[in-house]
Design a protein around this motif. Structure first.
Motif, PDB file in Angstrom:
ATOM      1  N   LYS A  39       0.853  -1.203   0.000  1.00  0.00           N
ATOM      2  CA  LYS A  39       0.000   0.000   0.000  1.00  0.00           C
ATOM      3  C   LYS A  39       0.887   1.251   0.000  1.00  0.00           C
ATOM      4  CE  LYS A  39      -3.665  -2.522   2.273  1.00  0.00           C
ATOM      5  NZ  LYS A  39      -4.404  -2.741   3.513  1.00  0.00           N
ATOM      6  N   TYR A  40       1.648   1.392  -1.082  1.00  0.00           N
ATOM      7  CA  TYR A  40       2.651   2.450  -1.171  1.00  0.00           C
ATOM      8  C   TYR A  40       2.031   3.846  -1.204  1.00  0.00           C
ATOM      9  CZ  TYR A  40       5.762  -1.440  -2.414  1.00  0.00           C
ATOM     10  OH  TYR A  40       6.481  -2.604  -2.422  1.00  0.00           O
ATOM     11  N   GLU A  41       0.940   3.999  -1.924  1.00  0.00           N
ATOM     12  CA  GLU A  41       0.305   5.317  -1.989  1.00  0.00           C
ATOM     13  C   GLU A  41      -0.232   5.721  -0.618  1.00  0.00           C
ATOM     14  OE1 GLU A  41      -2.810   7.921  -4.659  1.00  0.00           O
ATOM     15  OE2 GLU A  41      -2.325   5.883  -5.277  1.00  0.00           O
ATOM     16  N   GLU A  42      -0.834   4.785   0.097  1.00  0.00           N
ATOM     17  CA  GLU A  42      -1.309   5.076   1.451  1.00  0.00           C
ATOM     18  C   GLU A  42      -0.150   5.468   2.361  1.00  0.00           C
ATOM     19  OE1 GLU A  42      -4.164   2.460   3.408  1.00  0.00           O
ATOM     20  OE2 GLU A  42      -4.664   1.660   1.420  1.00  0.00           O
ATOM     21  N   TRP A  44       2.544   7.038   1.486  1.00  0.00           N
ATOM     22  CA  TRP A  44       2.909   8.428   1.162  1.00  0.00           C
ATOM     23  C   TRP A  44       1.900   9.396   1.768  1.00  0.00           C
ATOM     24  CZ3 TRP A  44       0.968  12.687  -1.447  1.00  0.00           C
ATOM     25  CH2 TRP A  44       1.889  13.702  -1.714  1.00  0.00           C
ATOM     26  N   ASN A  45       0.635   9.046   1.734  1.00  0.00           N
ATOM     27  CA  ASN A  45      -0.406   9.919   2.285  1.00  0.00           C
ATOM     28  C   ASN A  45      -0.203  10.192   3.771  1.00  0.00           C
ATOM     29  OD1 ASN A  45      -1.723  10.083  -0.200  1.00  0.00           O
ATOM     30  ND2 ASN A  45      -3.108   8.397   0.270  1.00  0.00           N
ATOM     31  N   LYS A  52       6.833  15.068   2.119  1.00  0.00           N
ATOM     32  CA  LYS A  52       6.077  15.405   0.908  1.00  0.00           C
ATOM     33  C   LYS A  52       6.696  16.576   0.151  1.00  0.00           C
ATOM     34  CE  LYS A  52       1.730  13.515   2.523  1.00  0.00           C
ATOM     35  NZ  LYS A  52       0.482  13.785   3.205  1.00  0.00           N
ATOM     36  N   ARG A  57       4.455  12.215  -4.694  1.00  0.00           N
ATOM     37  CA  ARG A  57       3.813  10.903  -4.585  1.00  0.00           C
ATOM     38  C   ARG A  57       4.360   9.960  -5.654  1.00  0.00           C
ATOM     39  NH1 ARG A  57       0.040   8.152  -7.162  1.00  0.00           N
ATOM     40  NH2 ARG A  57      -0.347   9.889  -8.556  1.00  0.00           N
ATOM     41  N   ASP A  58       4.456  10.441  -6.900  1.00  0.00           N
ATOM     42  CA  ASP A  58       4.952   9.595  -7.988  1.00  0.00           C
ATOM     43  C   ASP A  58       6.403   9.189  -7.775  1.00  0.00           C
ATOM     44  OD1 ASP A  58       2.484   9.636  -9.230  1.00  0.00           O
ATOM     45  OD2 ASP A  58       3.020  11.253 -10.609  1.00  0.00           O
ATOM     46  N   TRP A  60       7.888   8.854  -4.879  1.00  0.00           N
ATOM     47  CA  TRP A  60       7.871   7.886  -3.783  1.00  0.00           C
ATOM     48  C   TRP A  60       7.443   6.507  -4.287  1.00  0.00           C
ATOM     49  CZ3 TRP A  60       9.768   6.306   0.452  1.00  0.00           C
ATOM     50  CH2 TRP A  60       9.101   5.407   1.274  1.00  0.00           C
ATOM     51  N   LEU A  61       6.379   6.465  -5.058  1.00  0.00           N
ATOM     52  CA  LEU A  61       5.894   5.184  -5.573  1.00  0.00           C
ATOM     53  C   LEU A  61       6.963   4.500  -6.424  1.00  0.00           C
ATOM     54  CD1 LEU A  61       2.223   6.117  -6.571  1.00  0.00           C
ATOM     55  CD2 LEU A  61       3.015   4.990  -4.481  1.00  0.00           C
ATOM     56  N   THR A  65       8.894   1.136  -5.164  1.00  0.00           N
ATOM     57  CA  THR A  65       8.730  -0.041  -6.012  1.00  0.00           C
ATOM     58  C   THR A  65      10.088  -0.606  -6.402  1.00  0.00           C
ATOM     59  OG1 THR A  65       6.620   0.771  -6.861  1.00  0.00           O
ATOM     60  CG2 THR A  65       7.750  -0.889  -8.184  1.00  0.00           C
TER      61      THR A  65
END
Length: 132
Positions: A39-42, A44-45, A52, A57-58, A60-61, A65
């Motif tokens: 849950k990589y996007e979560e 980052w949130n 941030k 976000r991109d 970080w993902l 990954t």
């Protein structure tokens, strides 16, 4: 018996770097669990504003990954140290806690994870994560 308890208290008092309060530890483990479950996007949130501001976000993902996914599933994770500090290089003074974990994954028997949290709006939020 009193002597044993007293000795234990002295020993505990000499290792403050290994102590973290429940809120800090819960925040660290909950956030790492997001990464462990993809849950990589979560993840980052839930990071702090400093994080941030340095990594979109991109970015970080992509970075996560590339670094984490090849390791495979988590086998084990143990805290090797916890350090509370008011200052870190390259960031403004504040309230920080740095967790260092010794971890094992399907694709790598031994790894070191470093997670730095800061208190932001009353909650502990990640502002740094490194895995080697």
């Amino acid at each position: 018996m009193k002597k044993i308890v007293f000795t234990l208290l002295i020993l505990i008092g000499t290792f403050p770097a290994l102590a973290a309060d429940d809120e800090q530890a819960q925040s660290a483990y909950s956030w790492l669990e997001l990464i462990d479950t993809g849950k990589y996007e979560e993840s980052w949130n839930l990071t702090g504003s400093f994080f941030k501001g340095k990594l979109s976000r991109d970015q970080w993902l992509h970075a996560l990954t590339e670094a984490r996914k090849p390791l495979g599933d988590l086998r084990s994770r143990e805290v090797s140290s916890v350090t509370e500090t008011g200052s870190l290089p390259g960031v403004q003074d504040g309230e920080y806690v740095v967790f260092i974990f010794t971890s094992s994954f399907e694709g790598q028997d031994s790894a070191t994870e470093t997670l730095t949290l800061t208190k932001e709006n009353g909650e502990w939020r990640p502002v740094g994560y490194f895995i080697r």
